[in-house]
Write a protein that holds these residues in place. Structure first.
Motif, PDB file in Angstrom:
ATOM      1  N   LEU A  16      41.065  12.734 -19.646  1.00 23.44           N
ATOM      2  CA  LEU A  16      40.409  12.641 -20.947  1.00 23.44           C
ATOM      3  C   LEU A  16      40.616  13.935 -21.724  1.00 23.44           C
ATOM      4  N   ALA A  17      40.554  15.046 -21.021  1.00 19.15           N
ATOM      5  CA  ALA A  17      40.763  16.348 -21.656  1.00 19.15           C
ATOM      6  C   ALA A  17      42.162  16.404 -22.262  1.00 19.15           C
ATOM      7  N   ARG A  18      43.178  16.006 -21.458  1.00 14.31           N
ATOM      8  CA  ARG A  18      44.538  16.039 -21.972  1.00 14.31           C
ATOM      9  C   ARG A  18      44.695  15.101 -23.162  1.00 14.31           C
ATOM     10  N   ALA A  19      44.049  13.906 -23.071  1.00 16.48           N
ATOM     11  CA  ALA A  19      44.197  12.916 -24.141  1.00 16.48           C
ATOM     12  C   ALA A  19      43.484  13.333 -25.422  1.00 16.48           C
ATOM     13  N   SER A  20      42.403  14.072 -25.283  1.00 19.82           N
ATOM     14  CA  SER A  20      41.562  14.366 -26.455  1.00 19.82           C
ATOM     15  C   SER A  20      41.818  15.743 -27.034  1.00 19.82           C
ATOM     16  N   GLY A  21      42.385  16.623 -26.205  1.00 21.22           N
ATOM     17  CA  GLY A  21      42.566  17.987 -26.668  1.00 21.22           C
ATOM     18  C   GLY A  21      41.337  18.872 -26.487  1.00 21.22           C
ATOM     19  N   PHE A  22      40.255  18.329 -25.925  1.00 23.96           N
ATOM     20  CA  PHE A  22      39.114  19.172 -25.586  1.00 23.96           C
ATOM     21  C   PHE A  22      39.244  19.628 -24.143  1.00 23.96           C
ATOM     22  N   ARG A  23      38.639  20.747 -23.809  1.00 24.89           N
ATOM     23  CA  ARG A  23      38.715  21.223 -22.444  1.00 24.89           C
ATOM     24  C   ARG A  23      37.726  20.485 -21.555  1.00 24.89           C
ATOM     25  N   VAL A  24      38.030  20.442 -20.288  1.00 25.56           N
ATOM     26  CA  VAL A  24      37.175  19.774 -19.316  1.00 25.56           C
ATOM     27  C   VAL A  24      35.727  20.246 -19.442  1.00 25.56           C
ATOM     28  N   GLU A  25      35.554  21.558 -19.515  1.00 21.75           N
ATOM     29  CA  GLU A  25      34.202  22.134 -19.584  1.00 21.75           C
ATOM     30  C   GLU A  25      33.483  21.697 -20.855  1.00 21.75           C
ATOM     31  N   THR A  26      34.245  21.587 -21.928  1.00 26.56           N
ATOM     32  CA  THR A  26      33.661  21.182 -23.203  1.00 26.56           C
ATOM     33  C   THR A  26      33.196  19.733 -23.129  1.00 26.56           C
ATOM     34  N   ILE A  27      33.982  18.911 -22.454  1.00 28.91           N
ATOM     35  CA  ILE A  27      33.607  17.507 -22.318  1.00 28.91           C
ATOM     36  C   ILE A  27      32.321  17.377 -21.511  1.00 28.91           C
ATOM     37  N   ARG A  28      32.223  18.150 -20.418  1.00 31.99           N
ATOM     38  CA  ARG A  28      30.982  18.123 -19.637  1.00 31.99           C
ATOM     39  C   ARG A  28      29.808  18.571 -20.508  1.00 31.99           C
ATOM     40  N   TYR A  29      30.062  19.620 -21.288  1.00 27.78           N
ATOM     41  CA  TYR A  29      29.029  20.125 -22.203  1.00 27.78           C
ATOM     42  C   TYR A  29      28.613  19.044 -23.203  1.00 27.78           C
ATOM     43  N   TYR A  30      29.578  18.352 -23.769  1.00 30.46           N
ATOM     44  CA  TYR A  30      29.277  17.295 -24.739  1.00 30.46           C
ATOM     45  C   TYR A  30      28.477  16.167 -24.085  1.00 30.46           C
ATOM     46  N   GLU A  31      28.792  15.873 -22.856  1.00 36.00           N
ATOM     47  CA  GLU A  31      28.031  14.832 -22.163  1.00 36.00           C
ATOM     48  C   GLU A  31      26.581  15.286 -22.031  1.00 36.00           C
ATOM     49  N   ARG A  32      26.410  16.534 -21.575  1.00 38.50           N
ATOM     50  CA  ARG A  32      25.047  17.096 -21.448  1.00 38.50           C
ATOM     51  C   ARG A  32      24.292  17.023 -22.759  1.00 38.50           C
ATOM     52  N   GLU A  33      25.002  17.286 -23.860  1.00 37.65           N
ATOM     53  CA  GLU A  33      24.362  17.348 -25.173  1.00 37.65           C
ATOM     54  C   GLU A  33      24.221  15.971 -25.827  1.00 37.65           C
ATOM     55  N   GLY A  34      24.630  14.933 -25.142  1.00 33.84           N
ATOM     56  CA  GLY A  34      24.433  13.592 -25.669  1.00 33.84           C
ATOM     57  C   GLY A  34      25.476  13.117 -26.669  1.00 33.84           C
ATOM     58  N   LEU A  35      26.595  13.843 -26.781  1.00 36.77           N
ATOM     59  CA  LEU A  35      27.642  13.368 -27.687  1.00 36.77           C
ATOM     60  C   LEU A  35      28.491  12.303 -27.019  1.00 36.77           C
ATOM     61  N   LEU A  36      28.486  12.325 -25.714  1.00 41.77           N
ATOM     62  CA  LEU A  36      29.130  11.254 -24.956  1.00 41.77           C
ATOM     63  C   LEU A  36      28.049  10.614 -24.094  1.00 41.77           C
ATOM     64  N   PRO A  37      28.133   9.300 -23.886  1.00 46.20           N
ATOM     65  CA  PRO A  37      27.185   8.681 -22.955  1.00 46.20           C
ATOM     66  C   PRO A  37      27.444   9.227 -21.548  1.00 46.20           C
ATOM     67  N   ARG A  38      26.416   9.295 -20.731  1.00 50.80           N
ATOM     68  CA  ARG A  38      26.591   9.721 -19.341  1.00 50.80           C
ATOM     69  C   ARG A  38      27.696   8.868 -18.711  1.00 50.80           C
ATOM     70  N   ALA A  39      28.740   9.522 -18.248  1.00 48.00           N
ATOM     71  CA  ALA A  39      29.861   8.759 -17.710  1.00 48.00           C
ATOM     72  C   ALA A  39      29.481   8.111 -16.388  1.00 48.00           C
ATOM     73  N   ASP A  66      36.042   5.755 -20.218  1.00 48.56           N
ATOM     74  CA  ASP A  66      36.806   4.641 -20.798  1.00 48.56           C
ATOM     75  C   ASP A  66      37.340   5.022 -22.181  1.00 48.56           C
ATOM     76  N   LYS A  67      38.053   4.091 -22.814  1.00 53.93           N
ATOM     77  CA  LYS A  67      38.625   4.255 -24.160  1.00 53.93           C
ATOM     78  C   LYS A  67      37.567   4.702 -25.167  1.00 53.93           C
ATOM     79  N   GLU A  68      36.394   4.125 -25.015  1.00 52.55           N
ATOM     80  CA  GLU A  68      35.257   4.435 -25.872  1.00 52.55           C
ATOM     81  C   GLU A  68      34.998   5.938 -25.960  1.00 52.55           C
ATOM     82  N   ALA A  69      35.037   6.581 -24.798  1.00 51.91           N
ATOM     83  CA  ALA A  69      34.792   8.025 -24.753  1.00 51.91           C
ATOM     84  C   ALA A  69      35.857   8.757 -25.555  1.00 51.91           C
ATOM     85  N   LEU A  70      37.094   8.326 -25.406  1.00 52.11           N
ATOM     86  CA  LEU A  70      38.196   8.949 -26.140  1.00 52.11           C
ATOM     87  C   LEU A  70      38.010   8.753 -27.647  1.00 52.11           C
TER      88      LEU A  70
END
Lengths: 130, 130
Positions: free
Chosen positions: A6-29, A41-45
């Motif tokens: 997902l990081a490679r596909a989105s251009g965000f770093r792995v740590e940033t994605i975890r951070y976004y999940e914590r902050e509620g920008l992504l649903p808990r995976a 899933d695609k939705e997250a991307l």
DNA sequence: CTGGACCCTGAAGTCAACTTCAGGGTGTAG
DNA sequence: CTACACCCTGAAGTTGACTTCAGGGTCCAG
């Protein structure tokens, strides 16, 4: 999709994605049962693409979360949603107008810079005074 | 002009103005000899107006300082200035394009929100996927 | 001549948005 | 079976842009 993919596909770093999940920008995976790895899933991307654009447009993470949350409201409670949206739109228009003026300033400055200075100093100061 | 007057005229707080001076966005203000109070001129106010617009356009303080510094170059060393300016312009254009797309998204969303939802959920997700 | 509005400094605190760290498990190619 | 790339967590650190604090001087209306 693993978090790395997902990081490679989105251009965000792995740590940033975890951070976004914590902050509620992504649903808990959802997790791969055995190893506790996140599975996206695609939705997250799609959400991450939206986040990127919204950030470029100058929204804060809190605002982006609000916008994303709107997308999940049942469609019934649309009144408050509408108010938020039009506030954001007006704000966006204000910012775009500012950026437009800024662009004119810089373009004029660049032009006069290229024209090679009639006066002594770069005319930024003139451009600056609006 | 005292710092308080400048604050009222510019809309920035007194503390923020002192901070901007420290950070080099304003030149070190000249002082009223006896009491050590800062004394600002029109120039400072013009700079603060520029700062406000530049911030609204999404520039960081560091970038704004760079832009302001350009205005003070002798006009001779214009080549590097030109490069910086066109980088900033391109960047500004990218951001404006993003904001434009964002605006379309939000406007469409608002319209469908007002039209009162044919489908079950708000169509943000559709708008989101670009 | 005093109370309140203003000015000064340097240092510490805050908030958003990340990033880094410490300490540990997983999976697979050689 | 081990080296290496990947995954996990919770906590602490960083950066930018301010804001607040502590401790003090200035100015002037009443």
């Amino acid at each position: 999709m693993t978090i790395g993919e997902l990081a490679r596909a989105s251009g965000f770093r792995v740590e940033t994605i975890r951070y976004y999940e914590r902050e509620g920008l992504l649903p808990r995976a959802h997790r791969w049962r055995d190893n506790n790895y996140r599975d996206f899933d695609k939705e997250a991307l799609a959400r991450l693409h939206f986040v990127r654009r919204a950030k470029a447009a100058g929204f804060t993470l809190r605002e982006i979360r609000e916008l994303l949350d709107l997308s999940l409201t049942p469609g019934e409670a649309c009144g408050e949603v509408e108010a938020l949206l039009s506030r954001k739109l007006a704000e966006l228009d204000r910012r775009m107008a500012e950026m437009h003026r800024m662009r004119e300033n810089l373009a004029a400055l660049l032009a006069s810079c290229r024209a090679g200075e009639a006066e002594g100093a770069c005319p930024v100061l003139r451009a600056m005074r609006q």
